[in-house]
Design an enzyme around this catalytic site. Structure first.
Site, short mmCIF file in Angstrom:
data_model
loop_
_atom_site.label_atom_id
_atom_site.label_comp_id
_atom_site.label_asym_id
_atom_site.label_seq_id
_atom_site.Cartn_x
_atom_site.Cartn_y
_atom_site.Cartn_z
N LYS A 12 0.79 -1.32 0.03
CA LYS A 12 -0.18 -0.11 0.15
C LYS A 12 0.82 1.34 -0.08
CE LYS A 12 -3.79 2.03 2.83
NZ LYS A 12 -3.07 3.32 2.41
N LYS A 17 7.63 1.52 1.51
CA LYS A 17 8.37 0.59 0.60
C LYS A 17 9.58 1.37 0.14
CE LYS A 17 4.98 0.74 -2.79
NZ LYS A 17 3.90 1.38 -2.03
N ASP A 128 -1.38 0.18 -4.54
CA ASP A 128 -2.67 0.12 -4.02
C ASP A 128 -3.60 -0.44 -4.75
OD1 ASP A 128 -1.86 3.39 -2.61
OD2 ASP A 128 -2.53 1.70 -1.37
#
Ligand code: SF4
Length: 264
Positions: A12, A17, A128
């Site tokens: 997400k 990340k 996402d």
């Protein structure tokens, strides 16, 4: 002959990340591996902490400006020689992010041999929505291993579960789940359970520590600025686990009811 690892980290938006990807890249570079990080997020911040806070031009921006793109325009060497590339994003309302990634990588292949010379290539991919566009790097054979980053909260787990569903649809195995902690209660237990119920395993539990933010704000990875910190050890272990990983599974996504139960 060394095996070239080509991995993607999905998860997400806002879950960490880029900081995970850049710290893993730095940890592998510390071990002497030749590493490239390809940021595919429109925010183009995957490589900023490997470059002392410097932003590099994105391939898509240069192409849009009609520049005859050369290797040195888009591949920038950062911490311990990590090669940094930013794909950039599509024009809002017009382009397709997934398509953009493919165009950018094709350009990169044309102008540089680096892609073939790396021990590890990390794609930092937005995730996402798991539309066909975002899984394009896998479909095109650019990525061999997929990792999913999540925390123990419902929304990131929902996205992680969806990503697993998408991976199974395109017949791509999952190499592991990584938890980037948000310090919610029972978090490690929840994510460990989630990983095992989809058939995978938890590769690392990255604790939420202020030092990560502080290093990022200064434009550095934890590996560079705080190599003796507790969290640096976690990244180092994760990097080693990724380099040694040779197994993966076809994930079986949970149904929504089970997912909700898990996070209660
Ligand atoms: S197809 Fe996917 S990658 Fe392309 S614009 Fe739509 S959501 Fe984005």
């Amino acid at each position: 002959m060394t095996i070239q690892k080509r991995i993607a980290i999905y998860g997400k938006g806002g879950i960490g990340k880029s900081s995970t990807a850049s710290n893993v890249a730095a940890a592998c570079a510390d071990e002497g591996y030749k590493v490239m990080i390809i940021g595919c997020d429109p925010k183009s911040d995957s490589s900023i902490t490997l470059l002392g806070g410097k932003r590099i031009p994105t391939i898509l921006d240069l192409l849009r400006d009609g520049v005859d793109v050369k290797e040195e325009d888009v591949i920038h060497e950062g911490y311990k020689g990590v090669k940094c590339v930013e794909v950039g994003g599509p024009e809002p309302g017009i382009g397709c992010a997934g398509r953009g990634i493919i165009v950018a990588i094709q350009t990169l292949k044309k102008i540089s041999k680096s892609l073939n010379e790396m021990d590890l290539i990390i794609y930092d991919v937005p995730g996402d929505i798991v539309c066909g566009g975002f899984v394009a790097p896998i479909r095109k054979g650019l990525v061999k291993e997929a990792y999913v980053l999540t925390s123990g909260e419902y929304m990131p787990l929902y996205a992680a579960n969806n990503i697993c569903r998408g991976l199974a649809k395109i017949n791509t195995p999952l190499s592991g789940i990584i938890c980037n902690s948000r310090s919610v209660s029972r978090e490690e237990e929840i994510v460990t359970k989630f990983a095992s119920e989809i058939g995978s395993e938890l590769m690392a539990f990255i604790p939420k520590e202020q030092i990560v933010q502080d290093c990022e704000r200064d434009g550095f990875s934890v590996m560079e600025k705080a190599p003796d910190s507790n969290v640096a050890k976690v990244y180092r272990k994760l990097a080693q686990a990724i380099m040694e990983r040779d197994s993966s599974v076809m994930p079986e996504a949970l149904d929504d009811e089970r997912l909700r139960e898990l996070t209660k």
